[in-house]
Design a protein around this motif. Structure first.
Motif, PDB file in Angstrom:
ATOM      1  N   GLU A  95      -0.774   1.664 -16.305  1.00 16.90           N
ATOM      2  CA  GLU A  95      -0.129   1.055 -15.201  1.00 16.90           C
ATOM      3  C   GLU A  95       0.050  -0.361 -15.563  1.00 16.90           C
ATOM      4  OE1 GLU A  95      -0.528   1.320 -10.443  1.00 16.90           O
ATOM      5  OE2 GLU A  95      -2.180   0.617 -11.427  1.00 16.90           O
TER       6      GLU A  95
ATOM      7  N   PHE B 266       0.834  -1.113   0.075  1.00 18.65           N
ATOM      8  CA  PHE B 266       0.034   0.095  -0.005  1.00 18.65           C
ATOM      9  C   PHE B 266       0.841   1.440  -0.105  1.00 18.65           C
ATOM     10  CE2 PHE B 266      -3.638   2.712   2.298  1.00 18.65           C
ATOM     11  CZ  PHE B 266      -4.260   2.651   1.183  1.00 18.65           C
ATOM     12  N   MET B 267       0.189   2.430  -0.266  1.00 17.38           N
ATOM     13  CA  MET B 267       1.025   3.722   0.023  1.00 17.38           C
ATOM     14  C   MET B 267       1.347   3.870   1.133  1.00 17.38           C
ATOM     15  SD  MET B 267      -2.124   6.191  -1.837  1.00 17.38           S
ATOM     16  CE  MET B 267      -3.626   5.418  -1.611  1.00 17.38           C
TER      17      MET B 267
ATOM     18  N   ARG C  93      -7.493  -3.849   0.293  1.00 13.62           N
ATOM     19  CA  ARG C  93      -6.557  -4.268  -0.555  1.00 13.62           C
ATOM     20  C   ARG C  93      -5.634  -5.280  -0.001  1.00 13.62           C
ATOM     21  NH1 ARG C  93      -4.294   1.131  -3.323  1.00 13.62           N
ATOM     22  NH2 ARG C  93      -5.962   1.510  -4.595  1.00 13.62           N
TER      23      ARG C  93
ATOM     24  N   PHE D 277      -4.885  11.101 -13.307  1.00 13.66           N
ATOM     25  CA  PHE D 277      -6.137  10.833 -12.571  1.00 13.66           C
ATOM     26  C   PHE D 277      -7.284  11.955 -13.007  1.00 13.66           C
ATOM     27  CE2 PHE D 277      -6.170   7.243  -9.627  1.00 13.66           C
ATOM     28  CZ  PHE D 277      -4.868   6.881  -9.582  1.00 13.66           C
TER      29      PHE D 277
ATOM     30  N   ARG E 206      -1.278  12.201  -2.985  1.00 16.24           N
ATOM     31  CA  ARG E 206      -2.236  10.906  -3.752  1.00 16.24           C
ATOM     32  C   ARG E 206      -3.277  11.164  -3.975  1.00 16.24           C
ATOM     33  NH1 ARG E 206       2.798   9.545  -1.796  1.00 16.24           N
ATOM     34  NH2 ARG E 206       3.692   7.449  -1.611  1.00 16.24           N
ATOM     35  N   PRO E 207      -3.765  10.980  -5.439  1.00 16.03           N
ATOM     36  CA  PRO E 207      -5.130  11.325  -5.640  1.00 16.03           C
ATOM     37  C   PRO E 207      -6.257  10.475  -4.990  1.00 16.03           C
ATOM     38  CG  PRO E 207      -4.101  10.624  -7.749  1.00 16.03           C
ATOM     39  CD  PRO E 207      -2.908  10.623  -6.405  1.00 16.03           C
ATOM     40  N   LEU E 208      -6.009   9.434  -4.688  1.00 16.27           N
ATOM     41  CA  LEU E 208      -7.151   8.377  -4.113  1.00 16.27           C
ATOM     42  C   LEU E 208      -7.198   8.825  -2.611  1.00 16.27           C
ATOM     43  CD1 LEU E 208      -6.523   4.886  -5.620  1.00 16.27           C
ATOM     44  CD2 LEU E 208      -8.174   6.710  -6.399  1.00 16.27           C
TER      45      LEU E 208
ATOM     46  N   VAL F  49       1.262  11.851 -12.042  1.00 16.46           N
ATOM     47  CA  VAL F  49       0.135  10.718 -11.663  1.00 16.46           C
ATOM     48  C   VAL F  49      -1.189  11.461 -11.317  1.00 16.46           C
ATOM     49  CG1 VAL F  49      -0.686   9.133 -10.032  1.00 16.46           C
ATOM     50  CG2 VAL F  49       1.656   9.114 -11.197  1.00 16.46           C
TER      51      VAL F  49
ATOM     52  N   ASP G 289       5.007   3.975 -11.198  1.00 23.47           N
ATOM     53  CA  ASP G 289       4.440   5.538 -11.158  1.00 23.47           C
ATOM     54  C   ASP G 289       5.632   6.349 -12.162  1.00 23.47           C
ATOM     55  OD1 ASP G 289       2.482   4.933  -9.766  1.00 23.47           O
ATOM     56  OD2 ASP G 289       3.060   5.858  -7.897  1.00 23.47           O
TER      57      ASP G 289
ATOM     58  N   LYS H 117       7.873   1.229  -0.647  1.00 24.78           N
ATOM     59  CA  LYS H 117       8.404   0.217  -1.767  1.00 24.78           C
ATOM     60  C   LYS H 117       9.291   0.995  -2.434  1.00 24.78           C
ATOM     61  CE  LYS H 117       4.277   0.521  -3.655  1.00 24.78           C
ATOM     62  NZ  LYS H 117       3.313   1.321  -2.456  1.00 24.78           N
TER      63      LYS H 117
ATOM     64  N   PHE I 102      -5.668   5.259 -15.906  1.00 28.33           N
ATOM     65  CA  PHE I 102      -4.175   5.154 -15.172  1.00 28.33           C
ATOM     66  C   PHE I 102      -3.942   3.648 -14.903  1.00 28.33           C
ATOM     67  CE2 PHE I 102      -2.018   4.400 -11.302  1.00 28.33           C
ATOM     68  CZ  PHE I 102      -0.913   5.358 -11.505  1.00 28.33           C
ATOM     69  N   ARG I 103      -5.006   3.135 -14.578  1.00 30.21           N
ATOM     70  CA  ARG I 103      -5.061   1.644 -14.345  1.00 30.21           C
ATOM     71  C   ARG I 103      -4.376   0.901 -15.756  1.00 30.21           C
ATOM     72  NH1 ARG I 103      -3.808   1.929  -9.622  1.00 30.21           N
ATOM     73  NH2 ARG I 103      -5.367   2.455  -8.115  1.00 30.21           N
TER      74      ARG I 103
ATOM     75  N   GLY J 284       2.990   0.377  -8.227  1.00 30.45           N
ATOM     76  CA  GLY J 284       2.183   1.458  -7.482  1.00 30.45           C
ATOM     77  C   GLY J 284       1.143   0.555  -6.618  1.00 30.45           C
ATOM     78  N   GLY J 285       0.648   1.104  -5.420  1.00 25.64           N
ATOM     79  CA  GLY J 285      -0.262   0.604  -4.517  1.00 25.64           C
ATOM     80  C   GLY J 285      -1.371   0.141  -4.977  1.00 25.64           C
ATOM     81  N   GLY J 286      -1.891   0.497  -6.355  1.00 19.41           N
ATOM     82  CA  GLY J 286      -3.195  -0.099  -6.326  1.00 19.41           C
ATOM     83  C   GLY J 286      -3.165  -1.139  -7.757  1.00 19.41           C
TER      84      GLY J 286
END
Ligand code: S3P
Length: 181
Positions: free
Chosen positions: A67, A16-17, A141, A55, A122-124, A51, A40, A21, A63-64, A85-87
């Protein structure tokens, strides 16, 4: 070239964010004397835009897709350490493409992890209560990270150097076949 005649990462880091990492991945790559790549950064280089901008202008699905394409390519072309990236693992094709790779899940203590990303763009996490959103997404997640991982290491249990050492030790153990007699 490596097994099966394709270049593949020595290790892939997921998590995760705020798990560290990229920080830890760079140290691992440095110590192993291999390249480091972060999805990213690769997306930003290829698209020529940030990034948060992707978004904002194209949306999460676009984005996905970017990615996914970057990851599928690097999984068969990058010989170093690869940080996702975390997602990324929420994309089915990415999770499937990770099968057969050495994947380290860097887990995160929610408070420590959030402290690392609070105030970043971070957009999310652009929510009324970003700390709550962080916990919610992490809980959603965790199963996806575990599903793709071959090893799980707490990314907030020590400093990045110690965690990098831990990863290298675990990788080395996997590389040395166990004696059967
Ligand atoms: C995301 C994590 C970010 C980045 C994007 C989406 C996510 O990467 O890919 O903001 O969905 O968790 P980091 O994990 O490196 O922060």
């Amino acid at each position: 070239m490596s097994r099966a005649g394709v270049d593949r990462p020595v290790v892939v880091l997921v998590g995760f964010m705020g798990a560290g990492k990229s920080t830890v991945g760079r140290i691992v790559a440095d110590r192993l004397g291999v390249d480091f790549a972060d999805t990213d950064t690769e997306i930003v280089t290829r698209s020529g835009t940030g990034v948060p901008e992707i978004f904002a202008t194209s949306g999460v699905d676009a984005f996905r897709a970017l990615e996914r394409d970057v990851i599928v390519e690097l999984l068969t072309g990058h010989r170093g350490v690869l940080s996702l990236g975390g997602g990324a693992v929420t994309t089915v094709e990415v999770a499937e493409a990770l099968a057969g790779h050495r994947v380290v899940y860097l887990s995160v203590d929610p408070d420590d992890g959030y402290a690392r990303v609070a105030g970043t763009d971070r957009p999310l996490l652009a929510a009324a209560d970003p700390a709550a959103r962080y916990r919610e997404l992490l809980a959603e997640r965790t199963g996806s990270y575990r599903a793709v991982a071959t090893v799980e290491i707490d990314g907030t249990a020590g400093d990045p150097e110690d965690i990098a050492d831990d990863i290298i030790t675990r990788i080395a153990r996997e590389l040395v076949p166990e004696r059967t007699s």
